[in-house]
Design an enzyme around this catalytic site. Structure first.
Site, PDB file in Angstrom:
ATOM      1  CE  LYS A 148      -1.272  -4.088  -3.690  1.00 44.63           C
ATOM      2  NZ  LYS A 148      -2.449  -4.829  -4.180  1.00 44.63           N
TER       3      LYS A 148
ATOM      4  CB  ILE B 286       8.552  -2.909 -10.005  1.00 46.18           C
ATOM      5  CG1 ILE B 286       7.830  -3.714  -8.919  1.00 46.18           C
ATOM      6  CG2 ILE B 286      10.001  -3.342 -10.130  1.00 46.18           C
ATOM      7  CD1 ILE B 286       7.791  -5.209  -9.178  1.00 46.18           C
ATOM      8  N   GLY B 287       6.422  -0.246  -9.003  1.00 46.76           N
ATOM      9  CA  GLY B 287       5.073   0.276  -9.179  1.00 46.76           C
ATOM     10  C   GLY B 287       4.651   1.139  -8.013  1.00 46.76           C
TER      11      GLY B 287
ATOM     12  N   GLY C 178       0.897   3.167  -6.353  1.00 48.62           N
ATOM     13  CA  GLY C 178      -0.531   3.439  -6.446  1.00 48.62           C
ATOM     14  C   GLY C 178      -0.943   4.472  -5.429  1.00 48.62           C
ATOM     15  CB  ALA C 179      -4.304   5.724  -4.480  1.00 56.09           C
ATOM     16  CG  PHE C 180      -4.486   3.954  -0.387  1.00 60.56           C
ATOM     17  CD1 PHE C 180      -4.596   5.050   0.454  1.00 60.56           C
ATOM     18  CD2 PHE C 180      -5.560   3.632  -1.199  1.00 60.56           C
ATOM     19  CE1 PHE C 180      -5.756   5.801   0.503  1.00 60.56           C
ATOM     20  CE2 PHE C 180      -6.728   4.383  -1.156  1.00 60.56           C
ATOM     21  CZ  PHE C 180      -6.826   5.463  -0.298  1.00 60.56           C
ATOM     22  N   GLY C 181       0.019   2.919  -1.851  1.00 61.71           N
ATOM     23  CA  GLY C 181       1.231   2.161  -1.585  1.00 61.71           C
ATOM     24  C   GLY C 181       2.164   2.021  -2.764  1.00 61.71           C
ATOM     25  CE  LYS C 182       6.434   5.331  -2.169  1.00 59.03           C
ATOM     26  NZ  LYS C 182       7.563   5.951  -1.485  1.00 59.03           N
TER      27      LYS C 182
ATOM     28  CG  ASP D 134      -9.312  -3.645 -11.563  1.00 60.47           C
ATOM     29  OD1 ASP D 134      -9.882  -3.247 -12.612  1.00 60.47           O
ATOM     30  OD2 ASP D 134      -8.346  -3.053 -11.068  1.00 60.47           O
TER      31      ASP D 134
END
Length: 200
Positions: free
Chosen positions: A33, A10-11, A13-17, A128
């Site tokens: 994550k 479902i997503g 990023g730079a270092f993971g899923k 963030d």
């Protein structure tokens, strides 16, 4: 990871899923994550470990619930609550210009403010806060603060942080001007981010 069955990604990023998964025993849905530690710089590895520690300490109805974490084959897995309503930015985009009901906006605002107070009481800065890091329950009525990947622990509430991190659109003036900031900066930043997101 043998306890979980992956349903879908479902997503990313730079270092993971990020995966939607369910427990093989109880069929309970959760989010996993997956962080790849092999190519990750030392600072980011430390930040990932800190995220686990911070999440484990946060127990509040308006913060995404942490279930567990484990490390296997240079990958860190963080198992968290699944918020079926997706993130707030997705919900805003679904409106296609139609305004939200004022009571709904106030309800979400109060809920996130309560979650924010909870972490500030524990001397944690999220750093963030944005619509993509606010998650909604299945019926969309309950808002929860998530993604503590760049959160920072303060020694006391008067300590000032100096690191420039966060999403550029939502940076507070103190960070843009390279001045020290504290939890009060992030309350203002959140309010600004909310106003900006709600007008999209």
């Amino acid at each position: 990871m043998d306890k979980y069955e992956i349903i879908k990604m479902i997503g990313e990023g730079a270092f993971g899923k990020v995966f939607l998964a369910k427990g093989k025993v109880d069929n309970h849905q959760s989010v996993i994550k997956e962080i790849n530690l092999t190519k990750m710089p030392v600072k980011e590895k430390e930040a990932s470990q800190k995220e686990v520690i911070l999440l484990a300490k946060m127990k509040h109805p308006n913060i995404v619930t942490f279930y567990s974490s484990l490390q296997e084959k240079n990958k860190l897995y963080i198992v968290m609550e699944y918020c079926g309503g997706g993130d707030l930015m997705r919900r805003i985009n679904m409106q296609r210009g139609v305004l939200f009901d004022e009571d709904q906006i106030l309800a979400w605002f109060v809920q996130i403010s309560l979650g924010l107070k909870h972490i500030h009481d524990r001397k944690v800065l999220h750093r963030d806060i944005k619509a993509q890091n606010i998650f909604l329950s299945n019926n969309g009525m309950v808002a929860k603060l998530g993604d503590f990947g760049i959160a920072r622990m303060l020694n006391n509430t008067m300590e000032l942080a100096r690191t420039c991190v966060g999403t550029p659109y939502y940076l507070s003036p103190e960070i843009c001007e390279n001045r020290p900031y504290n939890n009060k900066t992030y309350v203002c930043k959140y309010m600004f981010a909310w106003m900006l997101s709600s007008t999209i």
